[in-house]
Structure formats: structure tokens, C-alpha cells
Design an enzyme around this catalytic site. Sequence first.
Site, PDB file in Angstrom:
ATOM      1  N   LYS A   1       0.847  -1.209   0.000  1.00  0.00           N
ATOM      2  CA  LYS A   1       0.000   0.000   0.000  1.00  0.00           C
ATOM      3  C   LYS A   1       0.877   1.251   0.000  1.00  0.00           C
ATOM      4  CE  LYS A   1       0.710   1.060   4.631  1.00  0.00           C
ATOM      5  NZ  LYS A   1       1.636   2.072   5.102  1.00  0.00           N
ATOM      6  N   ASP A  60      -2.398  -1.551  10.737  1.00  0.00           N
ATOM      7  CA  ASP A  60      -2.575  -1.513   9.277  1.00  0.00           C
ATOM      8  C   ASP A  60      -3.234  -2.771   8.723  1.00  0.00           C
ATOM      9  OD1 ASP A  60      -1.459   0.908   8.757  1.00  0.00           O
ATOM     10  OD2 ASP A  60       0.436   0.141   7.953  1.00  0.00           O
TER      11      ASP A  60
HETATM   12  O1  C5P Z   1      -0.415  -1.301  15.782  1.00  0.00           O
HETATM   13  P1  C5P Z   1       1.023  -1.450  15.421  1.00  0.00           P
HETATM   14  O2  C5P Z   1       1.665  -2.636  16.072  1.00  0.00           O
HETATM   15  O3  C5P Z   1       1.249  -1.424  13.958  1.00  0.00           O
HETATM   16  O4  C5P Z   1       1.739  -0.158  16.003  1.00  0.00           O
HETATM   17  C1  C5P Z   1       3.106  -0.077  16.302  1.00  0.00           C
HETATM   18  C2  C5P Z   1       3.330   1.104  17.224  1.00  0.00           C
HETATM   19  O5  C5P Z   1       3.040   2.308  16.531  1.00  0.00           O
HETATM   20  C3  C5P Z   1       2.428   1.108  18.431  1.00  0.00           C
HETATM   21  O6  C5P Z   1       2.991   0.408  19.495  1.00  0.00           O
HETATM   22  C4  C5P Z   1       2.315   2.589  18.741  1.00  0.00           C
HETATM   23  O7  C5P Z   1       3.439   3.006  19.474  1.00  0.00           O
HETATM   24  C5  C5P Z   1       2.411   3.248  17.390  1.00  0.00           C
HETATM   25  N1  C5P Z   1       1.084   3.608  16.817  1.00  0.00           N
HETATM   26  C6  C5P Z   1       0.448   4.747  17.300  1.00  0.00           C
HETATM   27  N2  C5P Z   1      -0.756   5.112  16.757  1.00  0.00           N
HETATM   28  C7  C5P Z   1      -1.326   4.390  15.759  1.00  0.00           C
HETATM   29  C8  C5P Z   1      -0.677   3.240  15.255  1.00  0.00           C
HETATM   30  C9  C5P Z   1       0.530   2.878  15.805  1.00  0.00           C
HETATM   31  O8  C5P Z   1       0.941   5.419  18.199  1.00  0.00           O
HETATM   32  N3  C5P Z   1      -2.486   4.800  15.245  1.00  0.00           N
END
Ligand code: C5P
Length: 300
Positions: A11, A134
Site C-alpha cells: 500500500k 494496518d
Molecule cells: O499497531 P502497530 O503494532 O502497527 O503499532 C506499532 C506502534 O506504533 C504502536 O505500538 C504505537 O506506538 C504506534 N502507533 C500509534 N498510533 C497508531 C498506530 C501505531 O501510536 N495509530
Amino acid sequence: MARLVYRCYAKINLTLEVLRRREDGYHELASLVHTIGLADDLHIESANELLTRAEGLDIEPDTNLVFLAAELLASATRVRAGAELTLNKRIPAAAGLGGGSSDAATTLVGLNTLWGTGVHLAELTRLAAELGSDVPFFVRGGAALMRGRGEDLDVLPPVQGQWFVIVVPRHDVLDKTKRLYAALEPTDFSSGELTVLAAHRLRQHLPLIEDHLTNAFSRSARVIFPGLSSAWTKAEALCGRRFFLSGAGPALFALAADRPDARRQAARLARLGLPTYATRTVKHARASIRLAADSTIGYP
Ligand code: C5P
């Protein structure tokens, strides 16, 4: 023996606005996301136990989203079957192009088909959110306005044949997404208005325009990825147009007029000695590239 093969598309975040930091530590997003032709291939075969292999990438089982997705679906459905999952990586890892998330969503959809577990789209999307912010987008793919942490999705009409040129600076920053979010300052936050404007153009079936493209990490990514700033400046000079960060980077993309233009720009970027791609928008998160006679496809 049943065998499924999927192309898992990457993406681009055409826009990525961060509205604010939330109480739960995540950030509130407004992002216009679109799947593109650059893809990994995922082979899924029935087996007695759960096995995952990745070609072209060194990943540990506990951080391998394909393995985690398979375990999650197995435990949610209490299925006892196994599967052998082989991933051929083409999407650069940890680049902001969503490769791991796309592979994970395809694992959920593909195993749901292989195992005949019949989990509905809404429940698969909920499971996907447990794997990463994502991943829910990649259950469907195409074009979507992503809000909340990333799990709140408005499906939009996909853009037909918008070409891009992409260049991917190398990096070895660990936990880069977390670090980039943590490095955001209030001046990096915005209202989400550009995302709404860009989404409106998609609803009207109008082409994308550079003026609406934006990314909240543009400042912090330059600080955190060594060499990004200089690659960015050089890419813009070589191609004579603006480049934008996708996701938390460091992948950079620019709009191209058509396929010859995208290829011409990719050839110019070759001077940087970095991975470069000419690709275009695609309508789905995945395509089934070969099906065993006794299998049926899940959600396209
Ligand atoms: O959800 P994911 O594991 O992809 O996110 C990785 C890190 O990115 C999370 O631990 C968080 O610190 C940050 N994040 C965030 N806000 C979001 C998505 C991710 O702060 N909307």
C-alpha cells in the site's frame, strides 16, 4: 493436497495525518490508503502442523506476522489443522509499504479458505486489528479512508491506473514505527482536512493531485532515518517533482503521469543505488494466482 497461492499487494499512504495522541498511547489518524501492484507471493498448503518460511527475508517466528496470523486464526476457530506457509518477499520490509500487514491479512483470508473455518469478513477484520493497526485495511484493500488507530475504515472507489514511482532508502532503525510516533510534536499534528479533500476527489472519480498529499512523519522521519533527507532531496531533483513519505517511511513515492513516465523516473532514480519501483494502484488487497481444483477463494 490443497494448495493456494496469493499475490499480497503493498500500500501507499497517499495522505497520513495524525490528529492527536490518545489516552491509550496510540495516535488518532486520518489517512487515505491505496493498494498498489508491488507484491509478495504467499503459498499456502495443507500440512499436519503450522510451518512458515520466508524467502528473501530473515524473520524470527515471534515477529513473523504470517505465523502470528495463522496462530490467531487457529486459536479463534479452535481448528486443529496445520498449514505450510511460504512467503516470497518482494515488498521491502519495514519501509512503510505495509508488506508484513498485507501478508498477515492474506494469511487470515487464505487459511480461512483452506481450513473451511467460515469466519466472516467483519470478524476477520477484528482479528486483523489484533495483529497491527494496518492489517484490517488489507482484509479488503483497494482505497480506504483510515481513521482511529487504523481499524476504522471507510471504503472508497479505487483509483484506476494511477502510476507511481517509489524509492526506498535503506535503514536499520529498530522499532521504527513506535519511534516515529514517539518523536511527533504538536506541530506535526493536523486537522485531517487534506485527507477529507483527497477522499472527496476519489468519491468524485477525479484524479489525485499533489496538493492534497501529506505525511505527518515528514519532519521526524528526516531526523530518525540517517540519509533519508539527502535521498529525498536528490530524488526530487532527479525527477523534478515532489516526493512523499508512505506510512512511517522511509519509502518515498511520487505521482507519475502514466507507465512510461513512471519507468522514466525509476530509471533516473537508479543513480541513487536504492531499490526503485514503477507501479500503479490496484483494486484489491490480493489476487489468487493459482488455485487447486478442490479449493475456493475467500474474500478477494
Ligand atoms: O499497531 P502497530 O503494532 O502497527 O503499532 C506499532 C506502534 O506504533 C504502536 O505500538 C504505537 O506506538 C504506534 N502507533 C500509534 N498510533 C497508531 C498506530 C501505531 O501510536 N495509530
